[in-house]
Scaffold this motif. Structure first.
Motif, PDB file in Angstrom:
ATOM      1  N   ASN A   1      -6.067   9.716   3.929  1.00  0.00           N
ATOM      2  CA  ASN A   1      -7.580   8.436   4.980  1.00  0.00           C
ATOM      3  C   ASN A   1      -7.018   7.259   3.924  1.00  0.00           C
ATOM      4  O   ASN A   1      -7.807   6.528   4.494  1.00  0.00           O
ATOM      5  CB  ASN A   1      -8.183   8.635   5.218  1.00  0.00           C
ATOM      6  CG  ASN A   1      -8.484   9.628   6.052  1.00  0.00           C
ATOM      7  OD1 ASN A   1      -7.922  10.412   6.647  1.00  0.00           O
ATOM      8  ND2 ASN A   1      -9.505  10.872   6.027  1.00  0.00           N
ATOM      9  N   LEU A   2      -6.805   7.461   2.345  1.00  0.00           N
ATOM     10  CA  LEU A   2      -6.501   6.613   1.490  1.00  0.00           C
ATOM     11  C   LEU A   2      -4.855   6.258   0.751  1.00  0.00           C
ATOM     12  O   LEU A   2      -3.863   6.576   1.269  1.00  0.00           O
ATOM     13  CB  LEU A   2      -7.343   7.055   0.113  1.00  0.00           C
ATOM     14  CG  LEU A   2      -8.848   7.433   0.611  1.00  0.00           C
ATOM     15  CD1 LEU A   2      -8.905   7.539  -0.950  1.00  0.00           C
ATOM     16  CD2 LEU A   2      -9.135   6.114   1.120  1.00  0.00           C
ATOM     17  N   PHE A   3      -5.212   5.034   0.071  1.00  0.00           N
ATOM     18  CA  PHE A   3      -3.754   4.002   0.330  1.00  0.00           C
ATOM     19  C   PHE A   3      -4.200   3.891  -1.481  1.00  0.00           C
ATOM     20  O   PHE A   3      -5.169   3.185  -1.611  1.00  0.00           O
ATOM     21  CB  PHE A   3      -3.644   2.954   1.124  1.00  0.00           C
ATOM     22  CG  PHE A   3      -3.097   3.255   2.231  1.00  0.00           C
ATOM     23  CD1 PHE A   3      -1.370   3.702   2.693  1.00  0.00           C
ATOM     24  CD2 PHE A   3      -3.897   3.291   3.274  1.00  0.00           C
ATOM     25  CE1 PHE A   3      -1.308   4.298   4.116  1.00  0.00           C
ATOM     26  CE2 PHE A   3      -3.432   3.378   4.346  1.00  0.00           C
ATOM     27  CZ  PHE A   3      -1.929   4.017   5.000  1.00  0.00           C
ATOM     28  N   LYS A   4      -3.133   3.945  -2.337  1.00  0.00           N
ATOM     29  CA  LYS A   4      -3.093   2.798  -3.290  1.00  0.00           C
ATOM     30  C   LYS A   4      -2.144   1.951  -3.018  1.00  0.00           C
ATOM     31  O   LYS A   4      -1.159   1.751  -2.904  1.00  0.00           O
ATOM     32  CB  LYS A   4      -2.306   4.007  -4.409  1.00  0.00           C
ATOM     33  CG  LYS A   4      -3.333   4.929  -4.109  1.00  0.00           C
ATOM     34  CD  LYS A   4      -2.694   6.024  -5.579  1.00  0.00           C
ATOM     35  CE  LYS A   4      -1.054   6.988  -5.113  1.00  0.00           C
ATOM     36  NZ  LYS A   4      -0.719   7.336  -6.223  1.00  0.00           N
TER      37      LYS A   4
ATOM     38  N   LEU B   1       0.540  -1.264  -0.135  1.00  0.00           N
ATOM     39  CA  LEU B   1       0.059   0.141   0.217  1.00  0.00           C
ATOM     40  C   LEU B   1       0.566   1.027   0.041  1.00  0.00           C
ATOM     41  O   LEU B   1       1.869   1.198   0.833  1.00  0.00           O
ATOM     42  CB  LEU B   1      -0.710  -0.021   1.285  1.00  0.00           C
ATOM     43  CG  LEU B   1      -1.631  -1.223   1.337  1.00  0.00           C
ATOM     44  CD1 LEU B   1      -2.715  -1.166   2.854  1.00  0.00           C
ATOM     45  CD2 LEU B   1      -2.898  -0.897   0.705  1.00  0.00           C
ATOM     46  N   LYS B   2       0.210   2.022  -0.469  1.00  0.00           N
ATOM     47  CA  LYS B   2       0.594   3.492  -0.898  1.00  0.00           C
ATOM     48  C   LYS B   2       0.528   4.570  -0.455  1.00  0.00           C
ATOM     49  O   LYS B   2      -1.272   4.023  -1.614  1.00  0.00           O
ATOM     50  CB  LYS B   2       1.864   3.608  -2.309  1.00  0.00           C
ATOM     51  CG  LYS B   2       1.824   2.641  -3.148  1.00  0.00           C
ATOM     52  CD  LYS B   2       3.823   2.602  -2.589  1.00  0.00           C
ATOM     53  CE  LYS B   2       4.327   1.952  -3.276  1.00  0.00           C
ATOM     54  NZ  LYS B   2       5.326   0.031  -2.373  1.00  0.00           N
ATOM     55  N   PRO B   3       0.342   5.977   0.326  1.00  0.00           N
ATOM     56  CA  PRO B   3      -0.414   6.704   0.695  1.00  0.00           C
ATOM     57  C   PRO B   3      -0.441   7.303  -0.517  1.00  0.00           C
ATOM     58  O   PRO B   3       0.227   7.368  -1.561  1.00  0.00           O
ATOM     59  CB  PRO B   3       0.527   7.564   1.238  1.00  0.00           C
ATOM     60  CG  PRO B   3       1.551   6.925   1.941  1.00  0.00           C
ATOM     61  CD  PRO B   3       2.001   5.752   0.875  1.00  0.00           C
ATOM     62  N   ASP B   4      -2.078   7.887  -1.068  1.00  0.00           N
ATOM     63  CA  ASP B   4      -2.523   8.673  -1.758  1.00  0.00           C
ATOM     64  C   ASP B   4      -2.418   9.904  -2.029  1.00  0.00           C
ATOM     65  O   ASP B   4      -2.517  10.221  -0.866  1.00  0.00           O
ATOM     66  CB  ASP B   4      -4.112   8.353  -1.808  1.00  0.00           C
ATOM     67  CG  ASP B   4      -4.852   8.807  -3.209  1.00  0.00           C
ATOM     68  OD1 ASP B   4      -4.319   8.470  -3.711  1.00  0.00           O
ATOM     69  OD2 ASP B   4      -6.050   9.330  -2.696  1.00  0.00           O
ATOM     70  N   ASN B   5      -2.030  10.199  -2.723  1.00  0.00           N
ATOM     71  CA  ASN B   5      -0.955  11.883  -2.356  1.00  0.00           C
ATOM     72  C   ASN B   5      -2.562  12.856  -2.578  1.00  0.00           C
ATOM     73  O   ASN B   5      -2.556  13.890  -2.047  1.00  0.00           O
ATOM     74  CB  ASN B   5      -0.450  12.652  -3.794  1.00  0.00           C
ATOM     75  CG  ASN B   5       0.438  11.187  -3.713  1.00  0.00           C
ATOM     76  OD1 ASN B   5       1.418  11.019  -3.428  1.00  0.00           O
ATOM     77  ND2 ASN B   5       1.097  11.941  -5.202  1.00  0.00           N
ATOM     78  N   LYS B   6      -3.981  12.462  -2.862  1.00  0.00           N
ATOM     79  CA  LYS B   6      -4.716  13.420  -2.700  1.00  0.00           C
ATOM     80  C   LYS B   6      -5.873  12.996  -1.911  1.00  0.00           C
ATOM     81  O   LYS B   6      -6.601  14.092  -1.411  1.00  0.00           O
ATOM     82  CB  LYS B   6      -5.939  12.833  -4.373  1.00  0.00           C
ATOM     83  CG  LYS B   6      -5.173  13.461  -5.146  1.00  0.00           C
ATOM     84  CD  LYS B   6      -6.199  12.977  -6.123  1.00  0.00           C
ATOM     85  CE  LYS B   6      -5.646  13.288  -7.716  1.00  0.00           C
ATOM     86  NZ  LYS B   6      -6.410  12.690  -9.073  1.00  0.00           N
ATOM     87  N   ASN B   7      -5.868  11.733  -1.179  1.00  0.00           N
ATOM     88  CA  ASN B   7      -6.610  11.729   0.301  1.00  0.00           C
ATOM     89  C   ASN B   7      -5.180  10.919   1.211  1.00  0.00           C
ATOM     90  O   ASN B   7      -5.503  10.143   1.258  1.00  0.00           O
ATOM     91  CB  ASN B   7      -8.078  11.048  -0.289  1.00  0.00           C
ATOM     92  CG  ASN B   7      -8.675  11.398   0.822  1.00  0.00           C
ATOM     93  OD1 ASN B   7      -8.528  10.832   2.087  1.00  0.00           O
ATOM     94  ND2 ASN B   7     -10.010  10.628   0.352  1.00  0.00           N
TER      95      ASN B   7
END
Length: 109
Positions: A33-36, A25-31
């Motif tokens: 609270n989410l991961f990519k 899981l990679k941190p989402d740059n836009k949110n």
């Protein structure tokens, strides 16, 4: 006791940096609270088939009335499949297909 705890935390962090855990899981740059995560697809055709299959399984699960049917699933699982299918749709690429279609019609090919 506090020094032992600090040493354990330091050892744990050192181990984590060497072994490379938690890499999926990679941190989402836009949110925040989410991961990519990455999904490897060979082509747009494969992506289309994947989305199509997710939708077909969801439809089959929603149509299924038999509780012992292999296609039956809880509403939450079908919802998850539909959310994944929605995220996989190549929106920007669909726009270019519209532009190519307009060009095709204009050229009269």
């Amino acid at each position: 006791m506090k020094a032992e705890h600090k040493e354990s935390v330091t050892e744990f962090l050192d181990l984590m940096s060497k072994i490379k855990y938690f890499t999926k899981l990679k941190p989402d740059n836009k949110n925040s609270n989410l991961f990519k995560t990455e999904l490897k697809i060979a082509s747009y055709t494969e992506l289309n088939l994947l989305v199509s299959d997710l939708l077909k399984v969801s439809i089959a699960a929603l149509k299924s009335d038999a509780p012992d049917s292999s296609a039956s699933a809880s509403g939450i699982n079908v919802l998850l499949l539909l959310e994944i299918a929605l995220q996989l749709l190549p929106d920007a690429e669909i726009e270019i297909l519209d532009e190519l279609h307009k060009l095709h019609l204009k050229l009269g090919v």
